[in-house]
Scaffold this motif. Structure first.
Motif, mmCIF file in Angstrom:
data_model
loop_
_atom_site.group_PDB
_atom_site.id
_atom_site.type_symbol
_atom_site.label_atom_id
_atom_site.label_comp_id
_atom_site.label_asym_id
_atom_site.label_seq_id
_atom_site.Cartn_x
_atom_site.Cartn_y
_atom_site.Cartn_z
ATOM 1 N N ASN A 39 -38.849 -13.843 98.116
ATOM 2 C CA ASN A 39 -38.484 -14.877 99.071
ATOM 3 C C ASN A 39 -37.986 -16.149 98.415
ATOM 4 O O ASN A 39 -37.718 -17.111 99.092
ATOM 5 C CB ASN A 39 -39.708 -15.231 99.937
ATOM 6 N N ILE A 40 -37.902 -16.157 97.075
ATOM 7 C CA ILE A 40 -37.495 -17.400 96.409
ATOM 8 C C ILE A 40 -35.997 -17.593 96.635
ATOM 9 O O ILE A 40 -35.222 -16.658 96.526
ATOM 10 C CB ILE A 40 -37.794 -17.309 94.905
ATOM 11 N N SER A 41 -35.578 -18.794 96.946
ATOM 12 C CA SER A 41 -34.153 -19.018 97.176
ATOM 13 C C SER A 41 -33.417 -18.851 95.856
ATOM 14 O O SER A 41 -33.957 -19.129 94.796
ATOM 15 C CB SER A 41 -33.938 -20.423 97.721
ATOM 16 N N PRO A 42 -32.148 -18.396 95.911
ATOM 17 C CA PRO A 42 -31.464 -18.022 94.662
ATOM 18 C C PRO A 42 -31.288 -19.173 93.707
ATOM 19 O O PRO A 42 -31.184 -18.976 92.516
ATOM 20 C CB PRO A 42 -30.122 -17.484 95.141
ATOM 21 N N PHE A 43 -31.247 -20.407 94.219
ATOM 22 C CA PHE A 43 -30.915 -21.506 93.325
ATOM 23 C C PHE A 43 -32.035 -21.812 92.362
ATOM 24 O O PHE A 43 -31.819 -22.394 91.329
ATOM 25 C CB PHE A 43 -30.561 -22.732 94.141
ATOM 26 N N VAL A 82 -33.068 -28.286 96.862
ATOM 27 C CA VAL A 82 -32.872 -29.722 96.675
ATOM 28 C C VAL A 82 -31.766 -29.995 95.668
ATOM 29 O O VAL A 82 -31.049 -30.991 95.763
ATOM 30 C CB VAL A 82 -34.197 -30.348 96.205
ATOM 31 N N LEU A 83 -31.608 -29.098 94.673
ATOM 32 C CA LEU A 83 -30.561 -29.293 93.662
ATOM 33 C C LEU A 83 -29.181 -29.292 94.304
ATOM 34 O O LEU A 83 -28.285 -30.014 93.885
ATOM 35 C CB LEU A 83 -30.648 -28.176 92.617
ATOM 36 N N LEU A 84 -29.016 -28.471 95.342
ATOM 37 C CA LEU A 84 -27.733 -28.425 96.045
ATOM 38 C C LEU A 84 -27.574 -29.644 96.926
ATOM 39 O O LEU A 84 -26.524 -30.306 96.939
ATOM 40 C CB LEU A 84 -27.692 -27.150 96.903
ATOM 41 N N LEU A 85 -28.626 -29.992 97.672
ATOM 42 C CA LEU A 85 -28.522 -31.075 98.640
ATOM 43 C C LEU A 85 -28.361 -32.421 97.952
ATOM 44 O O LEU A 85 -27.709 -33.313 98.484
ATOM 45 C CB LEU A 85 -29.770 -31.103 99.538
ATOM 46 N N ILE A 98 -25.611 -29.432 106.198
ATOM 47 C CA ILE A 98 -26.190 -30.109 105.029
ATOM 48 C C ILE A 98 -26.913 -31.369 105.462
ATOM 49 O O ILE A 98 -27.989 -31.689 104.950
ATOM 50 C CB ILE A 98 -25.099 -30.420 103.990
ATOM 51 N N THR A 99 -26.351 -32.083 106.447
ATOM 52 C CA THR A 99 -27.041 -33.284 106.940
ATOM 53 C C THR A 99 -28.407 -32.918 107.501
ATOM 54 O O THR A 99 -29.405 -33.593 107.229
ATOM 55 C CB THR A 99 -26.191 -33.952 108.040
ATOM 56 N N ILE A 100 -28.431 -31.826 108.287
ATOM 57 C CA ILE A 100 -29.705 -31.391 108.878
ATOM 58 C C ILE A 100 -30.695 -31.012 107.779
ATOM 59 O O ILE A 100 -31.875 -31.381 107.817
ATOM 60 C CB ILE A 100 -29.449 -30.205 109.830
ATOM 61 N N ARG A 150 -21.832 -28.400 89.555
ATOM 62 C CA ARG A 150 -21.404 -29.420 90.524
ATOM 63 C C ARG A 150 -20.437 -28.760 91.496
ATOM 64 O O ARG A 150 -19.461 -28.162 91.085
ATOM 65 C CB ARG A 150 -20.680 -30.574 89.809
ATOM 66 N N LEU A 151 -20.711 -28.904 92.781
ATOM 67 C CA LEU A 151 -19.875 -28.191 93.745
ATOM 68 C C LEU A 151 -18.551 -28.894 93.999
ATOM 69 O O LEU A 151 -17.586 -28.272 94.390
ATOM 70 C CB LEU A 151 -20.620 -28.066 95.078
ATOM 71 N N TRP A 152 -18.509 -30.210 93.875
ATOM 72 C CA TRP A 152 -17.299 -30.960 94.208
ATOM 73 C C TRP A 152 -17.111 -32.062 93.194
ATOM 74 O O TRP A 152 -18.085 -32.586 92.641
ATOM 75 C CB TRP A 152 -17.419 -31.551 95.620
#
Lengths: 229, 172
Positions: free
Chosen positions: A25-29, A118-121, A147-149, B161-163
């Motif tokens: 269940n761990i997210s891929p990131f 969190v790394l993506l957001l 992404i805002t949500i 980095r995505l962007w």
């Protein structure tokens, strides 16, 4: 500016990680470990980040004598010289779908991220926690909203502790707020009222968890996403 | 000796930090009834002890802290009290866990004895005699997500980095 390599390689780590993540269940990131060799591969349209640097030059006696007859603001402008320096950003791995407009479609992450990534957001937020505008990040409307949500849910879960708005100086908090742990909060904390009469089974007032915008997310595991608890 | 081992009452430990109380309560209820044992029977008393720690640091999903309401009536007129989960938690940090487990146990006379075998502690500190009795710790039901400052700087940099920001845009 960074040199452009001719090599174009497909970033296989995403597909590899997807297979691994199917079993857990761990997210891929959280599982990505990019070897340093990959940093040299691929050609990313790389422009250095432009930082605004303020350099203070001391007032020399010669200058002040020469400019003595000028107005004050001119002297001040000479003392503080503003320069724009372009930093060289190291070349990163290439996105698997470079022709798409939105960065999330470029990296094929459409339904694969959650409030925990969190790394993506953190790439789309300012230092005080607010979102960056769409015209700057290049996100499409739906993904920007998602992404805002997710960022709002991450803030309410306490996953972004350093991205708080700066408090004015001398601000004394009136009462220490109760630190209650929460996650997947859809609504803002102060805006919600308690459900005093929940109703009978056929007309129960359910508590909403998560957000319907994220309902198409990939589910790793047999559990269905429940939005109403 | 093997028979003593099968019929012995064991003590389980559960850490409820950042966990939803409902999931913890289901695990507790199963073990208090004894349903995790193949020798289970409703008449015979095969339940185990369960110790739950860190009940003060429980995490509710959604807006349940504000929306979930615990009601009680003390049978006097005007004695109907409705309290939100947040208010109840501040008043008594063990109450939410206790009510959750109480509602999941079967509605018979064994329920009170099973509740006496449940031990709740708001923080980490346990008395010595309970510490000595513990046999097994159960894994947490919910995976706690990592905060941004819990990622090492190498991991943060390794993430692509995505962007890229456009020309003159001042980053943050």
């Amino acid at each position: 500016m960074a040199a452009r390599c001719v090599l174009g390689s497909i970033w296989t780590s995403i597909s590899g990680v997807r297979c691994m993540a199917n079993s857990s269940n761990i997210s891929p990131f959280q599982r990505i470990t990019i070897s340093p060799q990959l940093l040299f591969f691929g050609s990313v349209q790389n422009r250095g980040i432009r930082h605004v640097v303020e350099k203070k030059e001391g007032k020399t006696t010669v200058v002040s004598e020469k400019l003595a007859y000028l107005k004050c603001w001119f002297i001040i402008a000479h003392c503080f010289m503003i320069e724009g320096l372009t930093e060289d950003v190291p070349v990163g791995p290439q996105p698997p779908n470079p022709t798409a407009q939105c960065p999330i479609y470029r990296w094929n992450l459409q339904n694969k991220y959650n409030y925990t990534d969190v790394l993506l957001l953190s790439q789309f937020i300012r230092s005080d926690g607010g979102m960056l505008p769409r015209r700057v990040t290049g996100l499409c409307a739906q993904e920007h909203r998602k992404i805002t949500i997710c960022v709002q849910m991450a803030h309410r879960a306490g996953l972004l502790p350093k991205h708080k708005p700066p408090l004015p100086e001398g601000h004394i908090p009136k009462k220490p707020k109760p630190q209650l742990n929460r996650y997947l909060t859809r609504w803002s904390i102060d805006s919600v009222k308690p459900i005093y009469r929940t109703g009978l089974k056929w007309c129960k007032k359910r508590i909403s968890v998560g957000h319907p915008a994220l309902k198409d997310n990939v589910q790793y595991g047999k559990k269905i996403l429940y939005l109403k608890h | 000796m093997k028979q003593w081992a099968t019929f012995a009452r064991s003590w389980y430990l559960i850490d409820a930090r950042m966990q939803p109380p409902g999931k913890i309560a289901t695990m507790c209820a199963i073990r208090l009834q004894g349903k995790h044992k193949p020798i289970y029977h409703a008449i015979s008393d095969v339940g185990d002890h369960v110790v739950v720690i860190n009940t003060r640091h429980i995490a509710f999903s959604g807006n349940k802290w504000e929306q979930k309401v615990y009601s009680s009536h003390n049978q006097y007129p005007g004695g109907f009290k409705q309290v939100t989960a947040a208010q109840l938690h501040l008043k008594d940090p063990k109450a939410i866990m206790k009510l959750a487990v109480y509602g999941m146990l079967p509605r018979n006379l064994h329920r009170r004895t099973m509740m006496q075998r449940l031990h709740l502690f708001p923080e980490d500190d346990l008395p010595e005699d309970i510490l000595q009795n513990l046999t097994e710790e159960l894994p947490q039901p919910r995976e706690v997500p990592r905060r941004l400052d819990q990622y090492t700087p190498e991991e943060q940099e390794a993430f692509p980095r995505l962007w890229t920001p456009p020309g003159d845009y001042r980053v943050k």
